[in-house]
Every structure is written in structure tokens, then in C-alpha cells.
Design a protein around this motif. Structure first.
Motif, PDB file in Angstrom:
ATOM      1  N   ILE A   1     -70.639   7.897 -71.995  1.00 50.64           N
ATOM      2  CA  ILE A   1     -69.892   6.891 -72.591  1.00 50.64           C
ATOM      3  C   ILE A   1     -68.231   7.572 -72.759  1.00 50.64           C
ATOM      4  N   HIS A   2     -67.558   7.170 -72.334  1.00 49.90           N
ATOM      5  CA  HIS A   2     -65.705   6.943 -71.869  1.00 49.90           C
ATOM      6  C   HIS A   2     -64.784   6.139 -72.151  1.00 49.90           C
ATOM      7  N   PRO A   3     -64.836   6.793 -73.414  1.00 57.58           N
ATOM      8  CA  PRO A   3     -63.781   6.267 -73.807  1.00 57.58           C
ATOM      9  C   PRO A   3     -62.000   6.145 -73.546  1.00 57.58           C
ATOM     10  N   MET A   4     -62.055   4.911 -73.314  1.00 62.16           N
ATOM     11  CA  MET A   4     -59.755   5.180 -72.817  1.00 62.16           C
ATOM     12  C   MET A   4     -59.112   5.343 -73.675  1.00 62.16           C
ATOM     13  N   ALA A   5     -59.347   6.644 -75.295  1.00 64.88           N
ATOM     14  CA  ALA A   5     -58.170   6.873 -76.026  1.00 64.88           C
ATOM     15  C   ALA A   5     -58.132   8.398 -76.500  1.00 64.88           C
ATOM     16  N   ASP A   6     -57.093   9.013 -76.896  1.00 67.18           N
ATOM     17  CA  ASP A   6     -57.031  10.189 -76.898  1.00 67.18           C
ATOM     18  C   ASP A   6     -58.259  10.698 -77.748  1.00 67.18           C
ATOM     19  N   ASN A   7     -58.119   9.647 -78.625  1.00 65.71           N
ATOM     20  CA  ASN A   7     -59.276  11.171 -79.797  1.00 65.71           C
ATOM     21  C   ASN A   7     -60.706  10.194 -79.191  1.00 65.71           C
TER      22      ASN A   7
ATOM     23  N   VAL B   1     -73.076   2.093 -78.433  1.00 64.79           N
ATOM     24  CA  VAL B   1     -72.107   1.499 -77.706  1.00 64.79           C
ATOM     25  C   VAL B   1     -71.704   1.049 -79.014  1.00 64.79           C
ATOM     26  N   LEU B   2     -71.751  -0.433 -79.833  1.00 68.27           N
ATOM     27  CA  LEU B   2     -71.607  -0.894 -80.689  1.00 68.27           C
ATOM     28  C   LEU B   2     -70.497  -0.065 -81.288  1.00 68.27           C
ATOM     29  N   HIS B   3     -71.277   1.426 -82.007  1.00 69.67           N
ATOM     30  CA  HIS B   3     -70.039   1.963 -82.938  1.00 69.67           C
ATOM     31  C   HIS B   3     -69.457   2.757 -82.087  1.00 69.67           C
ATOM     32  N   ALA B   4     -68.857   2.963 -80.666  1.00 67.28           N
ATOM     33  CA  ALA B   4     -67.728   3.201 -80.378  1.00 67.28           C
ATOM     34  C   ALA B   4     -67.127   2.110 -80.011  1.00 67.28           C
ATOM     35  N   ALA B   5     -67.334   1.164 -79.695  1.00 67.98           N
ATOM     36  CA  ALA B   5     -67.320  -0.456 -79.399  1.00 67.98           C
ATOM     37  C   ALA B   5     -65.642  -0.759 -80.398  1.00 67.98           C
ATOM     38  N   ALA B   6     -66.728  -0.748 -81.937  1.00 71.60           N
ATOM     39  CA  ALA B   6     -65.717  -1.073 -83.152  1.00 71.60           C
ATOM     40  C   ALA B   6     -64.494  -0.334 -83.187  1.00 71.60           C
ATOM     41  N   THR B   7     -64.145   1.155 -82.558  1.00 67.76           N
ATOM     42  CA  THR B   7     -63.172   1.392 -82.693  1.00 67.76           C
ATOM     43  C   THR B   7     -61.173   0.821 -82.629  1.00 67.76           C
ATOM     44  N   GLY B   8     -62.696   0.028 -81.622  1.00 65.77           N
ATOM     45  CA  GLY B   8     -61.189  -1.010 -80.694  1.00 65.77           C
ATOM     46  C   GLY B   8     -60.654  -0.316 -79.306  1.00 65.77           C
ATOM     47  N   ALA B   9     -61.328   1.207 -78.853  1.00 68.68           N
ATOM     48  CA  ALA B   9     -61.010   1.323 -77.806  1.00 68.68           C
ATOM     49  C   ALA B   9     -61.625   1.235 -76.355  1.00 68.68           C
ATOM     50  N   HIS B  10     -60.934   1.033 -75.416  1.00 68.17           N
ATOM     51  CA  HIS B  10     -61.387   0.537 -74.517  1.00 68.17           C
ATOM     52  C   HIS B  10     -62.722   1.715 -73.597  1.00 68.17           C
ATOM     53  N   VAL B  11     -63.754   1.338 -73.954  1.00 68.22           N
ATOM     54  CA  VAL B  11     -65.282   1.857 -73.750  1.00 68.22           C
ATOM     55  C   VAL B  11     -65.363   1.673 -72.950  1.00 68.22           C
ATOM     56  N   ALA B  12     -66.739   2.704 -71.693  1.00 74.68           N
ATOM     57  CA  ALA B  12     -67.252   2.546 -70.588  1.00 74.68           C
ATOM     58  C   ALA B  12     -68.585   2.919 -70.803  1.00 74.68           C
TER      59      ALA B  12
ATOM     60  N   ASN C   1     -73.921  -0.149 -65.754  1.00 71.35           N
ATOM     61  CA  ASN C   1     -72.504  -0.144 -66.322  1.00 71.35           C
ATOM     62  C   ASN C   1     -72.152  -1.132 -67.528  1.00 71.35           C
ATOM     63  N   MET C   2     -71.414  -0.659 -68.116  1.00 68.56           N
ATOM     64  CA  MET C   2     -70.780  -1.217 -69.589  1.00 68.56           C
ATOM     65  C   MET C   2     -68.542  -1.116 -69.592  1.00 68.56           C
ATOM     66  N   SER C   3     -68.593  -2.100 -69.632  1.00 66.28           N
ATOM     67  CA  SER C   3     -67.072  -1.938 -69.818  1.00 66.28           C
ATOM     68  C   SER C   3     -66.408  -2.988 -70.971  1.00 66.28           C
ATOM     69  N   ILE C   4     -65.994  -1.970 -72.337  1.00 64.68           N
ATOM     70  CA  ILE C   4     -65.763  -3.339 -73.579  1.00 64.68           C
ATOM     71  C   ILE C   4     -64.404  -2.190 -73.808  1.00 64.68           C
ATOM     72  N   ASN C   5     -64.095  -3.990 -74.658  1.00 62.99           N
ATOM     73  CA  ASN C   5     -62.308  -4.285 -75.267  1.00 62.99           C
ATOM     74  C   ASN C   5     -61.775  -3.883 -73.911  1.00 62.99           C
ATOM     75  N   SER C   6     -62.458  -4.210 -72.516  1.00 63.86           N
ATOM     76  CA  SER C   6     -61.448  -3.304 -71.584  1.00 63.86           C
ATOM     77  C   SER C   6     -60.131  -4.603 -71.857  1.00 63.86           C
TER      78      SER C   6
END
Length: 201
Positions: A19-25, A68-79, A189-194
Motif C-alpha cells: 500500500i502506497h499512501p501519497m501522504a507525509d504520514n 484497502v478501505l481503512h487506508a482509503a478512509a483517511t482521505g489520502a490518495h492511496v495506491a 493495481n488500484m488507485s483511490i482518492n486520486s
């Protein structure tokens, strides 16, 4: 259930994913997603590159979707990048998890989450001379299910609500293998909140 796994016939399903969140945290997001998902029905091991998950097919897909859903629920762009496999010769690690009951432990907690996802998948029916016919059949089924996005080189595009996409992927993973050709690999491969998603919500 007594384990009696043999080469190439194991019913255990494996998934190696990152999982690759596009976020500093990003560390917080990844660890948070892993901790919020109920992983009691699967065997898991994380190294410095990826995480491997193994168990019954229904539990691997149930757990993967929840993470994946728990990562996406943060609102961050997640791959999400994952490789599913079944029937791989020598698969034995975590076979005790095949004794788990067929009760989904994550679905009740995530079933009300709505999340648009843009995805790509590739099917690799190993040792099957009719592999292209299988791939074409599953692409047509994606169209019938309303999750097909577009054709592309080396993959097929999917999009829609994540529950619909995961349901299609799980069904495809079942339909694309046979008793004669049990070894199947599927890449996702998935892209979420992009911010580049068009028409997704």
C-alpha cells in the motif's frame, strides 16, 4: 481439518501486496489500516517491501478489501498493488488457516463504506493453452457486471465502487482456474482518492 497439501493442488490462496499512501504520514496510514482490519483469519508477514497474506480464498479477499478501505478512509490518495496466487507448487506456509470457518469477519464493519476505485487487473492462467480465451471471457464478464473501464496493454481496466470491483475480482479468481489447470496468478493495481479521477465519487 487435517492438512494434506500436495504440489500444485493446495487450496490455499496467497496475496503479496503493498500500500502506497501519497501522504507525509504514510507510515501511520499503513499501520492504521493493518491494525483496524481483522486479520485473525489469515496468516500474514510483513517485510521492508511488502506484506504476504495466506489463507482461504474468502478470507484473503475479505481482509484485503478491509485493509484497502481503512487506508482509503483517511482521505489520502492511496495506491494498492497486489499479486494473488493459488495452486503454486510448494505452497504450505499458513495452511492451518484453512481450518477457519467460512465467516467473514471484516465485511460487517466495512460493508457500508462507499469508495470509488480505479483499478487494473491481469490474469495469468498457468499452463493453460487456452489462456487468452479465459482472459477474454472474464473481460466480457466485467462488462456485464458494469465494472469494466477500458482495454489497455498488459492489463484490463476496472472502475466503480470498491465492493463491486472486489466482488468481480474474487469471482474472476474462481472462474479463471479449472481442475485441470489449478495454478492461477492475478495482478491487481488500484488507485483511490486520486485527484485525477474523473466521475468518481
Amino acid at each position: 481439518m487435517k492438512s494434506s497439501l500436495s504440489c500444485g493442488t493446495s487450496p490455499i490462496v496467497g496475496l503479496r501486496f503493498s500500500i502506497h499512501p501519497m501522504a507525509d504520514n504514510f507510515v501511520e496510514i499503513i499501520k492504521g489500516a493493518l491494525s483496524k482490519a481483522d486479520t485473525s483469519n489469515v496468516w500474514m508477514h510483513t517485510d521492508d517491501v511488502s506484506t504476504v497474506m495466506r489463507g482461504k480464498e474468502i478470507h484473503v479477499f475479505d481482509t484485503a478489501k478491509a485493509i484497502v478501505l481503512h487506508a482509503a478512509a483517511t482521505g489520502a490518495h492511496v495506491a494498492f498493488n497486489g499479486t494473488f496466487s493459488i495452486g503454486c507448487p510448494g505452497d504450505t506456509t499458513g495452511d492451518s488457516y484453512l481450518e477457519k470457518e467460512d465467516v467473514l469477519v471484516n465485511e460487517p464493519n466495512v460493508k457500508d463504506y462507499r469508495q470509488y476505485v480505479s483499478s487494473q487487473f491481469g490474469l495469468y492462467p498457468m499452463n493453460n493453452p487456452d489462456y487468452m480465451a479465459i482472459i477474454y471471457k472474464e473481460v466480457e464478464r466485467a462488462k456485464e457486471c458494469g465494472v469494466f473501464n477500458e482495454s489497455m496493454h498488459y492489463a484490463s481496466g476496472l472502475h466503480g465502487d470498491i465492493h463491486d470491483v472486489f466482488a468481480f475480482l474474487e469471482e474472476t479468481f474462481m472462474h479463471a482456474r479449472s481442475e485441470q489447470n489449478k495454478h492461477l496468478v492475478m495482478t491487481v493495481n488500484m488507485s483511490i482518492n486520486s485527484p485525477s479521477h474523473k466521475g468518481g465519487s
